[in-house]
Design an enzyme around this catalytic site. Structure first.
Site, PDB file in Angstrom:
ATOM      1  N   ARG A 214       5.674  -3.575  17.173  1.00  0.00           N
ATOM      2  CA  ARG A 214       6.338  -3.351  15.898  1.00  0.00           C
ATOM      3  C   ARG A 214       6.805  -4.720  15.441  1.00  0.00           C
ATOM      4  O   ARG A 214       7.592  -5.368  16.127  1.00  0.00           O
ATOM      5  CB  ARG A 214       7.534  -2.414  16.097  1.00  0.00           C
ATOM      6  CG  ARG A 214       8.135  -1.928  14.792  1.00  0.00           C
ATOM      7  CD  ARG A 214       9.335  -1.044  15.027  1.00  0.00           C
ATOM      8  NE  ARG A 214       9.014   0.251  15.598  1.00  0.00           N
ATOM      9  CZ  ARG A 214       8.542   1.289  14.912  1.00  0.00           C
ATOM     10  NH1 ARG A 214       8.321   1.194  13.624  1.00  0.00           N
ATOM     11  NH2 ARG A 214       8.298   2.432  15.510  1.00  0.00           N
TER      12      ARG A 214
ATOM     13  N   ARG B 287      -1.541   9.712  11.676  1.00  0.00           N
ATOM     14  CA  ARG B 287      -2.358   8.520  11.855  1.00  0.00           C
ATOM     15  C   ARG B 287      -3.570   8.852  12.708  1.00  0.00           C
ATOM     16  O   ARG B 287      -3.468   9.550  13.711  1.00  0.00           O
ATOM     17  CB  ARG B 287      -1.527   7.460  12.569  1.00  0.00           C
ATOM     18  CG  ARG B 287      -2.234   6.127  12.709  1.00  0.00           C
ATOM     19  CD  ARG B 287      -1.275   5.128  13.323  1.00  0.00           C
ATOM     20  NE  ARG B 287      -1.779   3.775  13.262  1.00  0.00           N
ATOM     21  CZ  ARG B 287      -0.987   2.705  13.180  1.00  0.00           C
ATOM     22  NH1 ARG B 287       0.301   2.828  13.142  1.00  0.00           N
ATOM     23  NH2 ARG B 287      -1.509   1.508  13.135  1.00  0.00           N
TER      24      ARG B 287
ATOM     25  N   GLU C 287       0.842  -1.202   0.000  1.00  0.00           N
ATOM     26  CA  GLU C 287       0.000   0.000   0.000  1.00  0.00           C
ATOM     27  C   GLU C 287       0.870   1.242   0.000  1.00  0.00           C
ATOM     28  O   GLU C 287       1.989   1.217   0.514  1.00  0.00           O
ATOM     29  CB  GLU C 287      -0.869   0.037   1.276  1.00  0.00           C
ATOM     30  CG  GLU C 287      -1.917  -1.042   1.316  1.00  0.00           C
ATOM     31  CD  GLU C 287      -2.696  -1.048   2.636  1.00  0.00           C
ATOM     32  OE1 GLU C 287      -2.343  -0.288   3.560  1.00  0.00           O
ATOM     33  OE2 GLU C 287      -3.637  -1.840   2.731  1.00  0.00           O
TER      34      GLU C 287
ATOM     35  N   ARG D 182      -1.909   8.662  17.049  1.00  0.00           N
ATOM     36  CA  ARG D 182      -1.040   7.496  17.154  1.00  0.00           C
ATOM     37  C   ARG D 182      -0.663   7.245  18.614  1.00  0.00           C
ATOM     38  O   ARG D 182      -0.473   6.125  19.041  1.00  0.00           O
ATOM     39  CB  ARG D 182       0.196   7.744  16.309  1.00  0.00           C
ATOM     40  CG  ARG D 182       1.241   6.782  16.666  1.00  0.00           C
ATOM     41  CD  ARG D 182       2.365   6.734  15.712  1.00  0.00           C
ATOM     42  NE  ARG D 182       3.337   5.870  16.323  1.00  0.00           N
ATOM     43  CZ  ARG D 182       4.597   5.853  16.063  1.00  0.00           C
ATOM     44  NH1 ARG D 182       5.058   6.648  15.161  1.00  0.00           N
ATOM     45  NH2 ARG D 182       5.395   5.052  16.677  1.00  0.00           N
TER      46      ARG D 182
ATOM     47  N   PHE E 287      -6.753   2.547   6.089  1.00  0.00           N
ATOM     48  CA  PHE E 287      -5.894   1.380   5.906  1.00  0.00           C
ATOM     49  C   PHE E 287      -6.144   0.201   6.836  1.00  0.00           C
ATOM     50  O   PHE E 287      -5.442  -0.807   6.760  1.00  0.00           O
ATOM     51  CB  PHE E 287      -4.412   1.768   5.900  1.00  0.00           C
ATOM     52  CG  PHE E 287      -3.894   2.361   7.192  1.00  0.00           C
ATOM     53  CD1 PHE E 287      -3.595   1.537   8.265  1.00  0.00           C
ATOM     54  CD2 PHE E 287      -3.671   3.712   7.314  1.00  0.00           C
ATOM     55  CE1 PHE E 287      -3.096   2.073   9.442  1.00  0.00           C
ATOM     56  CE2 PHE E 287      -3.171   4.262   8.484  1.00  0.00           C
ATOM     57  CZ  PHE E 287      -2.884   3.432   9.551  1.00  0.00           C
TER      58      PHE E 287
ATOM     59  N   LYS F 165       2.420   4.416   1.442  1.00  0.00           N
ATOM     60  CA  LYS F 165       2.639   4.905   2.810  1.00  0.00           C
ATOM     61  C   LYS F 165       2.449   6.413   2.768  1.00  0.00           C
ATOM     62  O   LYS F 165       3.336   7.158   2.358  1.00  0.00           O
ATOM     63  CB  LYS F 165       4.037   4.546   3.314  1.00  0.00           C
ATOM     64  CG  LYS F 165       4.272   4.940   4.770  1.00  0.00           C
ATOM     65  CD  LYS F 165       5.641   4.469   5.236  1.00  0.00           C
ATOM     66  CE  LYS F 165       5.800   4.484   6.741  1.00  0.00           C
ATOM     67  NZ  LYS F 165       5.645   5.792   7.365  1.00  0.00           N
TER      68      LYS F 165
ATOM     69  N   GLU G  91      -4.778   7.352   7.472  1.00  0.00           N
ATOM     70  CA  GLU G  91      -3.774   8.407   7.493  1.00  0.00           C
ATOM     71  C   GLU G  91      -4.489   9.660   6.989  1.00  0.00           C
ATOM     72  O   GLU G  91      -5.182   9.626   5.965  1.00  0.00           O
ATOM     73  CB  GLU G  91      -2.600   8.029   6.583  1.00  0.00           C
ATOM     74  CG  GLU G  91      -1.390   8.905   6.741  1.00  0.00           C
ATOM     75  CD  GLU G  91      -0.502   8.569   7.960  1.00  0.00           C
ATOM     76  OE1 GLU G  91      -0.883   7.708   8.787  1.00  0.00           O
ATOM     77  OE2 GLU G  91       0.562   9.187   8.073  1.00  0.00           O
TER      78      GLU G  91
ATOM     79  N   LYS H 135       7.928  -1.517   6.151  1.00  0.00           N
ATOM     80  CA  LYS H 135       7.917  -0.266   5.385  1.00  0.00           C
ATOM     81  C   LYS H 135       9.101  -0.228   4.440  1.00  0.00           C
ATOM     82  O   LYS H 135      10.174  -0.747   4.747  1.00  0.00           O
ATOM     83  CB  LYS H 135       7.895   0.945   6.308  1.00  0.00           C
ATOM     84  CG  LYS H 135       9.015   1.010   7.303  1.00  0.00           C
ATOM     85  CD  LYS H 135       8.816   2.176   8.258  1.00  0.00           C
ATOM     86  CE  LYS H 135       9.627   1.971   9.512  1.00  0.00           C
ATOM     87  NZ  LYS H 135       9.560   3.043  10.464  1.00  0.00           N
TER      88      LYS H 135
END
Ligand code: ATP
Length: 588
Positions: free
Chosen positions: A420, A258, A251, A273, A343, A253, A303, A426
């Site tokens: 994470r 966020r 997708e 976020r 997203f 970025k 986003e 990314k």
């Protein structure tokens, strides 16, 4: 009923230890002795709070007010308290000293309960308007009047935001596992409950009341922000595809802020976020979600990106930062409108989707979003091909994005709240070439405007001059920086150069709505330069198949009538600027 003295004793012991295991034991002991009715309250209090962080309400007692309350409760002068505080440096210690040495002895002291402390602090947090300060002082002095010196110390530290016992959220989770989950192994289930609710109090109540089985059934709920899932990073499409099992959803970025949206009927709340409430900042985002999400209840992620309302193009992250404000929201909304790129879907109409694989969540998202100019599901491809992934990456950067987010499509690609991990990877630009100088570019084409710009041009297609080949190579599309007057004049000014198809000396992959002879030169300042699959300036010199492009260009207001098209900035100059400014983006 739980006496506040029990909590104060525990605090004192926790302060005296430096060992995490001892700290956990002390907490386990406290939690085991805590009746269920006050379980949540005790947990918040150990964190020096009365609510979870996402509730924007603080007890908010400033030093001056604290001094007044201690003076009242101890029957001493404010100046004495202030002097002691300056020496001690801690309002808790000062309060302890003066309460121990009270002039007015109260004969009918009521022992303080957690219930009473909590309710009083809550009243203080909610006090507002003209009488708020006096009300806070009298509520606080009332507590101090019944407090032991030790209790006074911790009450004062709590209300002034200085408790600082160092009990991290994760320490409380460990203690809950031992106290109510049957042992340390329960920690991962309790942690998950915390990650999908961000509410330690609610998690504590659930495990204390329903045990491990109850916590395993813990579901997300609207209004409680889910801790963000984050991405790892790799720097080549080969590595990414390999890590993701050969195939992924890639997708764009987007480069914005966020947002986690919690929609409940006609009411929508937004969290950042960091899980702070940001509903007040983005009334326009709320309106979009209310109008274009086809579900009663939902928790969705997006986003939020600043856009140029006339061209629909994305603006840089810096522009969005103008929206970070408390006042003047209406004006900021007009000047810096936004688009939403959705997203993820974490909850839809009663269904918790956090443990479903990403393709299922994305499908659910696509089902409920009615796309419009301002709200879209993140642009994506499903691919197992290195070349295709690289091309999509170039396209994303070209369109104003930071790069790609490549997402696992495996059966276990759940939403890893608060972690994470390698389910999201990314792929960002490694280098950034900033622009400091203006360039003079030739107008070779234009695109029709929309909205306010209907009837004139929305953006111009601009080119640099390749002196060797004697051609004009496109380098950017510019729709920003034009005044209303410019917009009214542009069609007139360009009319005499209009041609029916692309000029033979113009090199362009992009198809403009209108083409011009290369004559008019304008001055432009961009934010940075990038490699691009769609612009052809200096093509193939840095990388095969890529040209150079100017990102976030803005017309400076100067028509370079003094310059002929052949005097425009050359492709070689652009290449030199790109190389000179190239800097590695620090690893994130
Ligand atoms: P970065 O500076 O790279 O944004 P980060 O630590 O804030 O670092 P990452 O885990 O690196 O976050 O990247 C995820 C972030 O990218 C998300 O927090 C979100 O704001 C943003 N983002 C943009 N587009 C998407 C997308 N399509 N899917 C998921 N996140 C996206």
């Amino acid at each position: 009923m739980l006496k506040y003295a029990v909590i104060a004793d525990t605090y004192e012991k926790i302060e005296a230890t430096t060992k995490r295991l001892e700290m956990i034991d002390l907490l386990v002991n406290l939690l085991k002795n805590t009746p269920i009715e006050v379980m949540g309250k005790v947990v918040y209090l150990t964190q020096g709070k009365i609510y979870p962080d996402f509730v924007n309400l603080e007890i908010g007692v400033a030093e001056k007010l604290a001094v007044k309350a201690v003076a009242w409760a101890s029957g001493r002068k404010e100046s004495e308290i202030q002097k002691n505080l300056e020496m001690a440096g801690d309002i808790g210690d000062t309060a302890q000293t003066f309460i121990a040495d009270k002039r007015q002895v109260t004969f009918f002291q009521q022992p303080l309960t957690v219930q009473r402390i909590y309710e009083t602090l809550e009243k203080m947090a909610k006090a507002s308007g003209s009488g708020a300060i006096d009300l806070k002082i009298s509520l606080l002095a009332g507590l101090l009047a019944d407090a032991t010196p030790k209790e006074a110390k911790y009450i004062m530290r709590t209300v002034t935001g200085n408790l600082r016992l160092g009990i991290a959220d994760m320490t409380v989770l460990d203690a809950l596992a031992v106290a109510y989950g049957g042992g340390k192994e329960a920690r991962k289930f309790i942690e998950r409950a915390y990650n999908v609710s961000s509410d330690l109090g609610r998690v504590a109540v659930t495990v204390a009341e329903k045990g491990l089985e109850g916590i395993k059934k813990f579901r997300v709920s609207i209004g409680k922000p889910i801790r963000s899932m984050l991405a790892e990073r790799l720097s080549s499409p080969e590595e990414i595809l390999e890590k993701l099992g050969g195939k992924c959803i890639a997708e764009y970025k987007y480069d914005g802020e966020r947002i986690q949206a919690h929609k409940e009927g006609a009411k929508t709340m937004l969290f950042s976020r960091r899980l702070e409430s940001i509903s007040d900042q983005y009334p326009d985002a709320i309106e979009l979600l209310n109008n274009y999400v086809n579900a009663e209840d939902a928790i969705l992620e997006a986003e939020c990106v600043a856009i140029d309302p006339d061209t629909g193009e994305m603006r840089s992250f810096q522009e969005l930062m103008h929206r970070r404000r408390k006042y003047g929201i209406g004006k900021a909304m007009e000047e810096y409108p936004i688009s939403l790129f959705m997203f993820d879907a974490l909850y839809v109409d009663g269904k918790d989707l956090t443990l479903k694989p990403y393709p299922v969540r994305r499908h659910a998202l696509e089902e409920i979003i009615k796309e419009s100019d301002r709200i879209k599901v993140a642009q994506h491809i499903v691919t197992d091909d290195v070349k295709e992934l690289e091309k999509f990456f170039q396209e994303a950067v070209e369109n104003g994005c930071e790069g790609l987010l490549c997402k696992s499509i495996a059966g276990d690609s759940v939403y890893q709240a608060g972690a994470r991990g390698w389910l999201w990877i990314k792929y960002k630009r490694d280098y950034k070439s900033e622009m400091t100088d203006t360039v003079d570019l030739v107008v070779v084409g234009a695109f029709h405007g929309r909205g306010k710009r209907a009837g004139t041009y929305g953006a111009l297609l601009l080119a640099a001059y390749d002196a060797e080949k004697d051609v004009f190579e496109t380098v950017t599309k510019c729709g920003t920086g034009f005044t209303d007057e410019d917009l009214a004049n542009l069609p007139k000014m360009l009319q005499k150069h209009k041609i029916t198809q692309k000029h033979p000396r113009v090199k362009s992959i992009i198809k403009a709505d209108v083409w011009f002879e290369p004559v008019v030169v304008i001055e432009v300042l961009g934010a940075e330069m990038t490699l691009s699959p769609v612009h052809v300036c200096a093509i193939d010199t840095i990388r095969k198949g890529s040209g150079l492009a100017i990102r976030f260009p803005r017309f400076t207001g100067n028509y370079r009538l003094d310059k002929s098209a052949e005097d425009a900035t050359t492709s070689a100059e652009i290449l030199k600027m790109y190389r000179n400014q190239l800097r590695k983006i620090s690893e994130t």
